[in-house]
Design a protein around this motif. Structure first.
Motif, mmCIF file in Angstrom:
data_model
loop_
_atom_site.group_PDB
_atom_site.id
_atom_site.type_symbol
_atom_site.label_atom_id
_atom_site.label_comp_id
_atom_site.label_asym_id
_atom_site.label_seq_id
_atom_site.Cartn_x
_atom_site.Cartn_y
_atom_site.Cartn_z
ATOM 1 N N ARG A 127 7.819 -0.884 -5.226
ATOM 2 C CA ARG A 127 7.615 -0.860 -3.768
ATOM 3 C C ARG A 127 7.350 -2.280 -3.297
ATOM 4 N N HIS A 179 14.292 3.056 2.274
ATOM 5 C CA HIS A 179 13.288 3.941 1.666
ATOM 6 C C HIS A 179 14.032 5.233 1.281
ATOM 7 N N GLU A 214 10.515 2.076 -1.759
ATOM 8 C CA GLU A 214 10.590 1.439 -0.426
ATOM 9 C C GLU A 214 10.674 -0.057 -0.601
ATOM 10 N N ASN A 230 0.816 -1.225 0.000
ATOM 11 C CA ASN A 230 0.000 0.000 0.000
ATOM 12 C C ASN A 230 0.844 1.267 0.000
ATOM 13 N N SER A 231 0.211 2.359 -0.387
ATOM 14 C CA SER A 231 0.901 3.659 -0.368
ATOM 15 C C SER A 231 -0.096 4.787 -0.561
ATOM 16 N N LEU A 232 0.206 5.923 -0.001
ATOM 17 C CA LEU A 232 -0.481 7.172 -0.341
ATOM 18 C C LEU A 232 0.551 8.127 -0.946
ATOM 19 N N ARG A 233 1.525 8.542 -0.115
ATOM 20 C CA ARG A 233 2.507 9.556 -0.515
ATOM 21 C C ARG A 233 3.378 9.102 -1.679
ATOM 22 N N THR A 234 3.943 7.902 -1.567
ATOM 23 C CA THR A 234 4.891 7.453 -2.586
ATOM 24 C C THR A 234 4.206 7.362 -3.942
ATOM 25 N N ARG A 253 8.449 14.896 -0.829
ATOM 26 C CA ARG A 253 8.549 13.611 -1.515
ATOM 27 C C ARG A 253 8.502 13.807 -3.033
ATOM 28 N N GLN A 304 12.281 8.616 0.725
ATOM 29 C CA GLN A 304 11.906 9.271 1.984
ATOM 30 C C GLN A 304 13.134 9.925 2.610
ATOM 31 N N CYS A 361 7.643 10.308 8.705
ATOM 32 C CA CYS A 361 7.444 10.026 7.272
ATOM 33 C C CYS A 361 5.981 9.913 6.891
ATOM 34 N N LEU A 362 5.100 9.642 7.886
ATOM 35 C CA LEU A 362 3.671 9.383 7.675
ATOM 36 C C LEU A 362 3.489 8.080 6.867
ATOM 37 N N PRO A 363 2.401 7.330 7.047
ATOM 38 C CA PRO A 363 1.286 7.623 7.942
ATOM 39 C C PRO A 363 1.687 7.456 9.409
HETATM 40 N N1 CP Z 1 6.067 7.812 3.755
HETATM 41 C C1 CP Z 1 5.552 7.005 2.811
HETATM 42 O O1 CP Z 1 6.264 6.299 2.106
HETATM 43 O O2 CP Z 1 4.197 7.077 2.703
HETATM 44 P P1 CP Z 1 3.310 6.025 1.923
HETATM 45 O O3 CP Z 1 3.539 4.683 2.575
HETATM 46 O O4 CP Z 1 1.897 6.507 2.081
HETATM 47 O O5 CP Z 1 3.737 5.989 0.495
#
Ligand code: CP
Length: 312
Positions: free
Chosen positions: A110, A147, A142, A46-50, A297, A150, A269-271
């Motif tokens: 990823r 990562h 990642e 899963n991912s949001l930012r990447t 990012r 990041q 780094c979030l989440p």
């Molecule tokens: N920090 C980071 O990689 O966020 P995601 O896991 O949402 O991509």
């Protein structure tokens, strides 16, 4: 730059950070660079930012972007040589990587650590499988042990916020209910070794990271002492490395609070799980730079993709 697999692929961190900051001022300046080229982003996790920042970075450079959630939509891949594939895997990495290389000029991967088999995670079978059999550059989005996008975003964020040449930066472990990988912490430490900074790593006993990565790093098991006079505090959970992938404790006293943070800037780094890893008062304060960190990012990915495109 040929590939971006780890922080080790950075020639000069200060130069790369400076170039990323320039791109941020004019993100579309190199929109012709990626014309008629395609990047494929393969997500095994899963991912949001990447996912969004890498797409945005690629678009800023004029690249076409293809995204695939490989983990639940692709065929289960086999990585071992010589396997009789009569069990769960349907396609070998040898074919998959060569096939994707025909569709894409750059491949982003990823693939997190499984946290059950240390040797398998250390071997980075997915990332290295693509590196070995693909004929195009590979971008690490990642992997099991790192990562680096990041880490580079963190370096840009520290540079933008520092008020002295050599700030004190602390990476602190924090509690979390789930077993999390070591990748973010590893790349942060590797990046800090290229920074002009006083760096301190703090974690409870039992949460020592790979000694090859922490070699030469100042480690202080007393969190309060580590945080003294810090300018930046980056917080992250990771599971045990020695007792591989295990949650040894969820000691709430390690959660970051406003009192412990002092005057430092807060990074993550979030989440992030609110009131487990860090309390609301920190995240909702002006000392938190996590949103700026997430924005960076894009520029971390963009400078890396620019360097790769220039080398094609
Ligand atoms: N920090 C980071 O990689 O966020 P995601 O896991 O949402 O991509």
């Amino acid at each position: 730059m040929k590939n971006y697999l780890s922080i080790n692929d950075i020639d000069s961190l200060p130069k790369l950070v400076e170039e990323a900051k320039n791109l941020k001022k004019n993100p579309k300046a190199n929109v012709a660079l990626g014309a008629n080229k395609t990047i494929g982003l393969l997500f095994f996790n899963n991912s949001l930012r990447t996912r969004l920042s890498t797409q945005k970075a690629a678009t800023n450079l004029g690249l076409e972007v293809m995204v695939m959630n490989f983990g639940n939509e692709g065929w289960a891949l086999e990585y071992e040589d010589g396997t009789i594939m009569n069990q769960g895997t349907s396609e070998h990495i040898k074919e998959a990587a060569q096939v994707v290389s025909q569709y894409c000029d750059i491949i982003g991967i990823r693939a997190f650590a499984g946290l059950t088999d240390k040797e398998k995670d250390k071997a980075e079978v997915v990332l290295n499988g693509f590196k070995e059999y693909a004929s195009v550059p590979i971008l690490n989005m990642e992997s099991s042990v790192g990562h680096p996008l990041q880490g580079l975003a963190d370096a840009i964020t520290i540079d933008e916020n520092k008020t002295k040449k050599r700030p004190k930066v602390v990476l602190s472990w924090a509690p979390h209910p789930k077993a999390l990988p070591h990748a973010v912490a590893n790349s942060f430490i590797e990046m800090m070794q290229l920074q002009d900074a006083e760096f301190v790593l703090t974690h409870p006993k039992g949460y020592e990271l790979d000694p090859k990565i922490t070699n030469g790093v100042t480690i202080e098991n007393n969190q309060e002492k580590a945080l003294e006079n810090a300018d930046f505090v980056s917080v992250k959970n990771w599971s045990s490395y020695a007792n591989y992938g295990k949650v040894l404790n969820q000691d709430e006293s390690w959660m970051m609070t406003k009192e412990k943070l002092g005057k430092a800037k807060f990074m993550h780094c979030l989440p992030v799980r609110r009131n487990v890893v860090v309390n609301d008062a920190v995240l909702d304060s002006e000392q938190s730079i996590v949103i700026q960190q997430a924005n960076n990012r894009t520029y971390a990915a963009q400078i890396v993709l620019k360097k790769i495109l220039e080398n094609l």
